[in-house]
Design a protein around this motif. Structure first.
Motif, PDB file in Angstrom:
ATOM      1  N   TRP A   1      -7.624   5.414  -7.237  1.00 60.41           N
ATOM      2  CA  TRP A   1      -6.602   4.587  -6.626  1.00 60.41           C
ATOM      3  C   TRP A   1      -7.176   3.928  -5.371  1.00 60.41           C
ATOM      4  O   TRP A   1      -7.823   4.588  -4.551  1.00 60.41           O
ATOM      5  CB  TRP A   1      -5.384   5.421  -6.258  1.00 60.41           C
ATOM      6  CG  TRP A   1      -4.640   5.969  -7.439  1.00 60.41           C
ATOM      7  CD1 TRP A   1      -4.988   7.047  -8.207  1.00 60.41           C
ATOM      8  CD2 TRP A   1      -3.422   5.458  -7.999  1.00 60.41           C
ATOM      9  NE1 TRP A   1      -4.069   7.244  -9.205  1.00 60.41           N
ATOM     10  CE2 TRP A   1      -3.089   6.280  -9.098  1.00 60.41           C
ATOM     11  CE3 TRP A   1      -2.579   4.399  -7.675  1.00 60.41           C
ATOM     12  CZ2 TRP A   1      -1.950   6.073  -9.871  1.00 60.41           C
ATOM     13  CZ3 TRP A   1      -1.441   4.189  -8.437  1.00 60.41           C
ATOM     14  CH2 TRP A   1      -1.128   5.015  -9.524  1.00 60.41           C
ATOM     15  N   ASN A   2      -6.912   2.640  -5.217  1.00 56.66           N
ATOM     16  CA  ASN A   2      -7.372   1.871  -4.055  1.00 56.66           C
ATOM     17  C   ASN A   2      -6.176   1.154  -3.422  1.00 56.66           C
ATOM     18  O   ASN A   2      -6.009  -0.059  -3.564  1.00 56.66           O
ATOM     19  CB  ASN A   2      -8.430   0.848  -4.485  1.00 56.66           C
ATOM     20  CG  ASN A   2      -9.558   1.474  -5.293  1.00 56.66           C
ATOM     21  OD1 ASN A   2     -10.267   2.359  -4.837  1.00 56.66           O
ATOM     22  ND2 ASN A   2      -9.726   1.008  -6.527  1.00 56.66           N
ATOM     23  N   PRO A   3      -5.320   1.883  -2.706  1.00 55.90           N
ATOM     24  CA  PRO A   3      -4.047   1.304  -2.241  1.00 55.90           C
ATOM     25  C   PRO A   3      -4.199   0.118  -1.298  1.00 55.90           C
ATOM     26  O   PRO A   3      -3.305  -0.731  -1.227  1.00 55.90           O
ATOM     27  CB  PRO A   3      -3.372   2.490  -1.520  1.00 55.90           C
ATOM     28  CG  PRO A   3      -4.036   3.711  -2.066  1.00 55.90           C
ATOM     29  CD  PRO A   3      -5.440   3.308  -2.354  1.00 55.90           C
TER      30      PRO A   3
ATOM     31  N   PRO B   1       0.815  -1.220   0.000  1.00 56.23           N
ATOM     32  CA  PRO B   1       0.000   0.000   0.000  1.00 56.23           C
ATOM     33  C   PRO B   1       0.847   1.268   0.000  1.00 56.23           C
ATOM     34  O   PRO B   1       0.467   2.265  -0.623  1.00 56.23           O
ATOM     35  CB  PRO B   1      -0.815  -0.133   1.292  1.00 56.23           C
ATOM     36  CG  PRO B   1      -0.893  -1.599   1.544  1.00 56.23           C
ATOM     37  CD  PRO B   1       0.423  -2.144   1.095  1.00 56.23           C
ATOM     38  N   LEU B   2       1.985   1.228   0.679  1.00 54.53           N
ATOM     39  CA  LEU B   2       2.858   2.401   0.713  1.00 54.53           C
ATOM     40  C   LEU B   2       3.401   2.702  -0.676  1.00 54.53           C
ATOM     41  O   LEU B   2       3.446   3.864  -1.103  1.00 54.53           O
ATOM     42  CB  LEU B   2       4.013   2.162   1.692  1.00 54.53           C
ATOM     43  CG  LEU B   2       4.985   3.339   1.891  1.00 54.53           C
ATOM     44  CD1 LEU B   2       4.256   4.562   2.429  1.00 54.53           C
ATOM     45  CD2 LEU B   2       6.117   2.939   2.825  1.00 54.53           C
TER      46      LEU B   2
ATOM     47  N   ILE C   1      -4.347   8.084   5.194  1.00 55.33           N
ATOM     48  CA  ILE C   1      -3.640   9.299   5.582  1.00 55.33           C
ATOM     49  C   ILE C   1      -2.274   8.942   6.164  1.00 55.33           C
ATOM     50  O   ILE C   1      -1.278   9.622   5.909  1.00 55.33           O
ATOM     51  CB  ILE C   1      -4.483  10.104   6.591  1.00 55.33           C
ATOM     52  CG1 ILE C   1      -5.840  10.462   5.983  1.00 55.33           C
ATOM     53  CG2 ILE C   1      -3.744  11.362   7.021  1.00 55.33           C
ATOM     54  CD1 ILE C   1      -6.764  11.219   6.915  1.00 55.33           C
ATOM     55  N   GLU C   2      -2.231   7.858   6.940  1.00 58.99           N
ATOM     56  CA  GLU C   2      -0.957   7.425   7.516  1.00 58.99           C
ATOM     57  C   GLU C   2       0.016   7.013   6.419  1.00 58.99           C
ATOM     58  O   GLU C   2       1.199   7.385   6.452  1.00 58.99           O
ATOM     59  CB  GLU C   2      -1.191   6.273   8.489  1.00 58.99           C
ATOM     60  CG  GLU C   2       0.067   5.763   9.172  1.00 58.99           C
ATOM     61  CD  GLU C   2       0.732   6.791  10.075  1.00 58.99           C
ATOM     62  OE1 GLU C   2       1.913   6.604  10.411  1.00 58.99           O
ATOM     63  OE2 GLU C   2       0.072   7.798  10.443  1.00 58.99           O
ATOM     64  N   TYR C   3      -0.450   6.262   5.439  1.00 58.37           N
ATOM     65  CA  TYR C   3       0.432   5.883   4.334  1.00 58.37           C
ATOM     66  C   TYR C   3       0.899   7.112   3.559  1.00 58.37           C
ATOM     67  O   TYR C   3       2.072   7.187   3.146  1.00 58.37           O
ATOM     68  CB  TYR C   3      -0.283   4.922   3.387  1.00 58.37           C
ATOM     69  CG  TYR C   3      -0.318   3.490   3.863  1.00 58.37           C
ATOM     70  CD1 TYR C   3       0.855   2.820   4.191  1.00 58.37           C
ATOM     71  CD2 TYR C   3      -1.527   2.803   3.990  1.00 58.37           C
ATOM     72  CE1 TYR C   3       0.824   1.497   4.632  1.00 58.37           C
ATOM     73  CE2 TYR C   3      -1.562   1.487   4.428  1.00 58.37           C
ATOM     74  CZ  TYR C   3      -0.387   0.839   4.750  1.00 58.37           C
ATOM     75  OH  TYR C   3      -0.418  -0.469   5.186  1.00 58.37           O
TER      76      TYR C   3
END
Length: 477
Positions: free
Chosen positions: A260-262, A106-107, A134-136
């Motif tokens: 985008w769907n990380p 995901p990152l 948001i954290e990523y």
């Protein structure tokens, strides 16, 4: 809409109203992690283009002495060459890119998204566990933007959570609100809770879909928290990146917006491991049994064995548990299958009433299998010799399967009590009848037919253990 830097906790006046260059930005140091040194917007050397658009930087937030301007209205229009701030060139085979990134972290996916679209992309934040996005974004070291839809019907806990997230990350969330005239017309004509009677789609269209449409018209890409495990019937094939099949972006027209769907390939457990490890603030509703969080009237806690989406629009059928924000990812075949029908709407039942791929359930010697005629007789009887409790079910439904053992236990405990226990298969050809005559909203629906009442009483709780059902029966006998 302001460009938000994760390393900056506050700015004077409005949030940054100018484009930030890589020289202006210093990302956070997290352990040995260093921000990737890349430009905000891809150069012409890295992306070829069939479509060119010259735009000014997007101004997210107007001055405080002005009225709040919707996100799309705040985006600047294409102007003359003398006013050009930057050029964004986009041409990509996103199906190929999705395959390339299918096994990416995901990152990595987040970094690719932010690096490719810069100020023209934003994270959609709902106030639930998609704070992981948001954290990523913070961990990439890149500037990022966050927007959210305030429907006017959110829980108080969610509003407090928005504030906590803003303070934790030092950002300003860009809120989008429904059109006041549309909301007023809906409420005046149909009341505050019309969705309980005719479905949630109309209310969601006014309070969520149209505001989102306005927001996305100011962007070229957006980032969502969709996961394949959230709703297996509708999101099982969500790609990590795609051309948005429903909404339009800044340039307008089909293909003008990228989605985008990380975290598409992550499960809920992995998301929560990240939140705990990184000490990320979470919505206090999670500790009260809420998993998937939406508007207050349409969201309930779920039990440990229930799927997270069962707490959303619980009075409706399983296929309806989408609000329209991700309509393009709903698989029609899967949605039809959830209703016991093929793509043409024909029943997938065999002649004996069974589904080819699903064995029948609730099979026990003390559970009576009731036919359509039997149910019609139960409805007509005003004075029954014995009360009945009947489950309306579909054997393919995972929620019906999950409560099978407790319903069998109920039948065992009620044996000899004078209460009859029955089951009625209410999918396929019987579904319309069950919806019109038996209060069927979603599977399973449980009805109690008292001795001295002409109308069945619908079991209102999500607790389907045997003891809860017995307490319900005892209160009505």
């Amino acid at each position: 809409m302001a460009l938000v830097s994760p390393s900056s906790s506050a700015t004077s006046g409005s949030l940054l109203s100018h484009s930030i260059s890589t020289q202006d930005f210093t990302g956070p140091q997290i352990g040995s992690f260093r921000p990737l040194d890349r430009p905000l917007v891809p150069s012409t050397a890295t992306t070829s283009s069939r479509r060119r658009c010259a735009v000014k930087p997007v101004l997210a937030e107007p001055k405080r002495n002005e009225s709040m301007v919707p996100l799309a209205a705040a985006s600047t229009v294409i102007s003359s060459a003398s006013e050009v701030a930057e050029k964004v060139e986009i041409d990509e085979d996103y199906e190929k890119l999705a395959k390339e990134l299918e096994n990416a972290s995901p990152l990595e996916i987040m970094d690719r998204a932010l690096g490719k679209f810069g100020n023209d992309i934003a994270i959609a934040f709902s106030g639930a566990e998609d704070v992981a996005l948001i954290e990523y974004a913070r961990l990439t070291g890149r500037p990022f933007r966050v927007f959210s839809l305030d429907t006017g019907r959110l829980n108080a806990e969610t509003y407090r959570y928005f504030d906590a997230v803003e303070k934790h990350y030092g950002i300003r969330i860009e809120y989008m609100f429904p059109d006041a005239v549309e909301v007023q017309a809906l409420v005046r004509s149909k009341g505050l809770f019309s969705f309980y009677e005719d479905g949630h789609q109309e209310c969601c269209r006014v309070r969520k879909v149209r505001p989102l449409r306005r927001a996305l018209k100011g962007l070229r890409a957006w980032i969502t928290g969709q996961r394949k495990d959230q709703s297996p019937g509708t999101r099982a094939e969500v790609p990590v990146v795609q051309v948005d099949p429903v909404f339009e972006g800044l340039d307008g027209g089909v293909g003008s917006l990228v989605k985008w769907n990380p975290v598409a390939n992550m499960d809920g457990g992995a998301i929560w491991n990240l939140l705990r490890t990184m000490d990320v603030p979470v919505n206090e509703l999670h500790s009260k049994g809420y998993v998937s969080i939406g508007c207050e009237p349409c969201t309930r806690p779920v039990l440990p064995w229930q799927h997270e989406r069962e707490g959303r629009w619980w009075w409706e059928d399983a296929k309806a548990k989408e609000c329209g924000l991700h309509k393009g990812n709903v698989k029609e075949e899967n949605s039809a299958h959830v209703n016991g029908a093929n793509r043409n709407g024909a029943s997938t039942q065999n002649s004996n009433g069974s589904t080819p791929s699903h064995a029948d359930i609730f099979d026990a010697r003390n559970i009576v299998s009731i036919t359509r005629a039997g149910v019609e007789n139960l409805i007509k009887l005003k004075n029954r010799s014995e009360p009945w409790i009947v489950v309306l079910y579909a054997p393919w439904c995972p929620f019906c399967q999950a409560m099978e053992s407790s319903f069998v236990e109920l039948a065992e405990k009620l044996e000899g009590s004078g209460v009859k226990v029955g089951k009625f298969r209410a999918d396929g050809d019987q579904k319309t009848f069950a919806q019109q005559e038996l209060q069927l909203g979603s599977f399973p629906t449980i009805l109690f037919f008292p001795k001295n009442s002409s109308k069945p009483i619908k079991y209102p709780s999500e607790k389907r253990d045997a003891d809860s059902l017995i307490a319900f029966i005892n209160a009505l006998r």
